[in-house]
Design a protein around this motif. Structure first.
Motif, PDB file in Angstrom:
ATOM      1  N   ASN A 107      10.410  34.420  14.578  1.00 37.55           N
ATOM      2  CA  ASN A 107      11.671  34.063  13.923  1.00 37.55           C
ATOM      3  C   ASN A 107      12.353  35.235  13.216  1.00 37.55           C
ATOM      4  OD1 ASN A 107      13.586  32.042  13.571  1.00 37.55           O
ATOM      5  ND2 ASN A 107      12.849  31.545  11.532  1.00 37.55           N
ATOM      6  N   GLY A 108      12.107  36.458  13.698  1.00 33.55           N
ATOM      7  CA  GLY A 108      12.688  37.643  13.080  1.00 33.55           C
ATOM      8  C   GLY A 108      14.149  37.858  13.430  1.00 33.55           C
ATOM      9  N   VAL A 109      14.658  39.038  13.118  1.00 35.28           N
ATOM     10  CA  VAL A 109      16.093  39.325  13.209  1.00 35.28           C
ATOM     11  C   VAL A 109      16.565  39.827  14.563  1.00 35.28           C
ATOM     12  CG1 VAL A 109      16.258  39.837  10.742  1.00 35.28           C
ATOM     13  CG2 VAL A 109      15.881  41.698  12.351  1.00 35.28           C
ATOM     14  N   GLU A 110      15.684  40.182  15.482  1.00 33.13           N
ATOM     15  CA  GLU A 110      16.121  40.910  16.674  1.00 33.13           C
ATOM     16  C   GLU A 110      17.168  40.161  17.496  1.00 33.13           C
ATOM     17  OE1 GLU A 110      13.122  41.788  19.654  1.00 33.13           O
ATOM     18  OE2 GLU A 110      12.036  39.964  19.160  1.00 33.13           O
ATOM     19  N   TYR A 111      17.040  38.865  17.662  1.00 33.60           N
ATOM     20  CA  TYR A 111      18.021  38.091  18.434  1.00 33.60           C
ATOM     21  C   TYR A 111      19.367  38.063  17.714  1.00 33.60           C
ATOM     22  CZ  TYR A 111      20.097  34.091  20.891  1.00 33.60           C
ATOM     23  OH  TYR A 111      20.930  33.270  21.597  1.00 33.60           O
ATOM     24  N   SER A 112      19.346  37.870  16.403  1.00 31.67           N
ATOM     25  CA  SER A 112      20.586  37.878  15.629  1.00 31.67           C
ATOM     26  C   SER A 112      21.269  39.232  15.696  1.00 31.67           C
ATOM     27  CB  SER A 112      20.310  37.500  14.172  1.00 31.67           C
ATOM     28  OG  SER A 112      19.857  36.170  14.088  1.00 31.67           O
ATOM     29  N   VAL A 113      20.496  40.301  15.626  1.00 26.34           N
ATOM     30  CA  VAL A 113      21.068  41.649  15.715  1.00 26.34           C
ATOM     31  C   VAL A 113      21.739  41.842  17.066  1.00 26.34           C
ATOM     32  CG1 VAL A 113      20.500  44.116  15.824  1.00 26.34           C
ATOM     33  CG2 VAL A 113      19.534  42.692  14.004  1.00 26.34           C
ATOM     34  N   LEU A 114      21.109  41.372  18.129  1.00 24.34           N
ATOM     35  CA  LEU A 114      21.704  41.494  19.463  1.00 24.34           C
ATOM     36  C   LEU A 114      23.002  40.696  19.565  1.00 24.34           C
ATOM     37  CD1 LEU A 114      21.609  42.447  22.397  1.00 24.34           C
ATOM     38  CD2 LEU A 114      20.171  40.456  22.890  1.00 24.34           C
ATOM     39  N   LEU A 115      23.009  39.467  19.070  1.00 25.95           N
ATOM     40  CA  LEU A 115      24.230  38.658  19.102  1.00 25.95           C
ATOM     41  C   LEU A 115      25.342  39.290  18.267  1.00 25.95           C
ATOM     42  CD1 LEU A 115      22.898  34.987  18.822  1.00 25.95           C
ATOM     43  CD2 LEU A 115      23.949  36.077  20.812  1.00 25.95           C
ATOM     44  N   ILE A 116      25.009  39.747  17.062  1.00 26.29           N
ATOM     45  CA  ILE A 116      26.010  40.362  16.189  1.00 26.29           C
ATOM     46  C   ILE A 116      26.573  41.629  16.840  1.00 26.29           C
ATOM     47  CG2 ILE A 116      26.341  41.548  13.972  1.00 26.29           C
ATOM     48  CD1 ILE A 116      24.308  39.442  12.815  1.00 26.29           C
ATOM     49  N   THR A 117      25.708  42.448  17.390  1.00 33.00           N
ATOM     50  CA  THR A 117      26.161  43.668  18.055  1.00 33.00           C
ATOM     51  C   THR A 117      27.074  43.341  19.234  1.00 33.00           C
ATOM     52  OG1 THR A 117      24.118  44.784  17.387  1.00 33.00           O
ATOM     53  CG2 THR A 117      25.388  45.807  19.162  1.00 33.00           C
ATOM     54  N   SER A 118      26.710  42.355  20.004  1.00 29.99           N
ATOM     55  CA  SER A 118      27.545  41.941  21.145  1.00 29.99           C
ATOM     56  C   SER A 118      28.890  41.412  20.669  1.00 29.99           C
ATOM     57  CB  SER A 118      26.819  40.870  21.960  1.00 29.99           C
ATOM     58  OG  SER A 118      25.611  41.373  22.489  1.00 29.99           O
ATOM     59  N   LEU A 119      28.880  40.628  19.607  1.00 29.12           N
ATOM     60  CA  LEU A 119      30.138  40.110  19.056  1.00 29.12           C
ATOM     61  C   LEU A 119      31.018  41.231  18.510  1.00 29.12           C
ATOM     62  CD1 LEU A 119      28.725  36.925  17.329  1.00 29.12           C
ATOM     63  CD2 LEU A 119      30.498  36.933  19.110  1.00 29.12           C
ATOM     64  N   ILE A 120      30.409  42.230  17.899  1.00 29.64           N
ATOM     65  CA  ILE A 120      31.181  43.381  17.410  1.00 29.64           C
ATOM     66  C   ILE A 120      31.844  44.093  18.587  1.00 29.64           C
ATOM     67  CG2 ILE A 120      30.981  45.700  16.391  1.00 29.64           C
ATOM     68  CD1 ILE A 120      28.826  44.469  14.505  1.00 29.64           C
ATOM     69  N   ALA A 121      31.105  44.295  19.668  1.00 33.24           N
ATOM     70  CA  ALA A 121      31.668  44.967  20.845  1.00 33.24           C
ATOM     71  C   ALA A 121      32.825  44.168  21.435  1.00 33.24           C
ATOM     72  CB  ALA A 121      30.580  45.187  21.893  1.00 33.24           C
ATOM     73  N   VAL A 122      32.664  42.864  21.541  1.00 35.32           N
ATOM     74  CA  VAL A 122      33.722  42.012  22.105  1.00 35.32           C
ATOM     75  C   VAL A 122      34.935  42.001  21.170  1.00 35.32           C
ATOM     76  CG1 VAL A 122      34.322  39.641  22.764  1.00 35.32           C
ATOM     77  CG2 VAL A 122      32.121  40.626  23.471  1.00 35.32           C
ATOM     78  N   ALA A 123      34.693  41.869  19.866  1.00 33.99           N
ATOM     79  CA  ALA A 123      35.802  41.870  18.902  1.00 33.99           C
ATOM     80  C   ALA A 123      36.558  43.190  18.956  1.00 33.99           C
ATOM     81  CB  ALA A 123      35.266  41.621  17.484  1.00 33.99           C
ATOM     82  N   TRP A 124      35.836  44.282  19.042  1.00 28.88           N
ATOM     83  CA  TRP A 124      36.438  45.607  19.093  1.00 28.88           C
ATOM     84  C   TRP A 124      37.300  45.762  20.342  1.00 28.88           C
ATOM     85  CZ3 TRP A 124      33.048  50.677  19.015  1.00 28.88           C
ATOM     86  CH2 TRP A 124      33.886  51.788  18.854  1.00 28.88           C
ATOM     87  N   ALA A 125      36.788  45.292  21.463  1.00 32.36           N
ATOM     88  CA  ALA A 125      37.527  45.406  22.724  1.00 32.36           C
ATOM     89  C   ALA A 125      38.822  44.582  22.711  1.00 32.36           C
ATOM     90  CB  ALA A 125      36.645  44.963  23.890  1.00 32.36           C
ATOM     91  N   HIS A 126      38.830  43.506  21.929  1.00 38.92           N
ATOM     92  CA  HIS A 126      39.986  42.611  21.891  1.00 38.92           C
ATOM     93  C   HIS A 126      40.788  42.762  20.595  1.00 38.92           C
ATOM     94  CE1 HIS A 126      39.169  40.312  25.549  1.00 38.92           C
ATOM     95  NE2 HIS A 126      37.918  40.642  25.305  1.00 38.92           N
ATOM     96  N   TRP A 127      40.505  43.837  19.844  1.00 39.54           N
ATOM     97  CA  TRP A 127      41.189  44.045  18.566  1.00 39.54           C
ATOM     98  C   TRP A 127      42.697  44.081  18.789  1.00 39.54           C
ATOM     99  CZ3 TRP A 127      38.566  43.754  14.154  1.00 39.54           C
ATOM    100  CH2 TRP A 127      39.237  44.057  12.976  1.00 39.54           C
ATOM    101  N   PRO A 128      43.447  43.399  17.936  1.00 41.85           N
ATOM    102  CA  PRO A 128      44.914  43.381  18.101  1.00 41.85           C
ATOM    103  C   PRO A 128      45.488  44.799  18.149  1.00 41.85           C
ATOM    104  CG  PRO A 128      44.224  41.813  16.423  1.00 41.85           C
ATOM    105  CD  PRO A 128      43.004  42.613  16.785  1.00 41.85           C
ATOM    106  N   GLY A 129      46.483  44.961  18.998  1.00 41.34           N
ATOM    107  CA  GLY A 129      47.142  46.245  19.129  1.00 41.34           C
ATOM    108  C   GLY A 129      46.627  47.080  20.274  1.00 41.34           C
ATOM    109  N   ARG A 130      45.572  46.595  20.948  1.00 42.43           N
ATOM    110  CA  ARG A 130      45.037  47.323  22.101  1.00 42.43           C
ATOM    111  C   ARG A 130      45.814  46.968  23.318  1.00 42.43           C
ATOM    112  NH1 ARG A 130      39.509  47.901  23.965  1.00 42.43           N
ATOM    113  NH2 ARG A 130      40.506  49.611  24.934  1.00 42.43           N
TER     114      ARG A 130
END
Length: 130
Positions: A107-130
């Motif tokens: 029940n550690g953090v590794e899965y959450s870290v992967l999801l958060i990192t993936s969400l950051i990448a997707v959010a960054w790619a779709h950041w307004p103004g791109r």
């Protein structure tokens, strides 16, 4: 160069849809198997006011926001909300259990870290103004 850019965009689409699906399934399972009330009780036991209402808000967000992510609408906003929810869960639930989800820990953090990192990448790619 265009072929590589096309592949990168397609690869990011795979990540976007997969992460949205994983989050949707999490909310759907909580809803379908009666987990909202226990989640609300747990939130209250952690000192959160209106635990049941917050549990419903998180569950509904997990059911609706992934649909926006898949549809490429309000992607950055939807991702930021999930990043917040997952970060709170990481701190309250998973960090005390260490790094590993299975194997050398539980029940550690590794899965959450992967999801958060993936969400950051997707959010960054779709950041307004791109």
């Amino acid at each position: 160069m265009r072929l590589a850019e096309g592949r990168a965009a397609a690869a990011l689409d795979v990540v976007r849809v997969a992460v949205a699906g994983l989050i949707f399934i999490h909310g759907a399972a909580r809803f379908a198997y009666g987990g909202v009330e226990p989640f609300g009780g747990w939130l209250e036991s952690q000192g959160f006011p209106f635990g049941l209402q917050q549990a419903w808000a998180v569950t509904i967000y997990e059911l609706v926001a992934p649909l926006f992510i898949v549809a490429r609408r309000f992607v950055t906003l939807a991702c930021l909300g999930h990043i917040f929810i997952l970060s709170v869960g990481l701190v309250l639930v998973h960090a005390p259990a260490g790094w590993f989800v299975v194997g050398l820990g539980r029940n550690g953090v590794e899965y959450s870290v992967l999801l958060i990192t993936s969400l950051i990448a997707v959010a960054w790619a779709h950041w307004p103004g791109r």
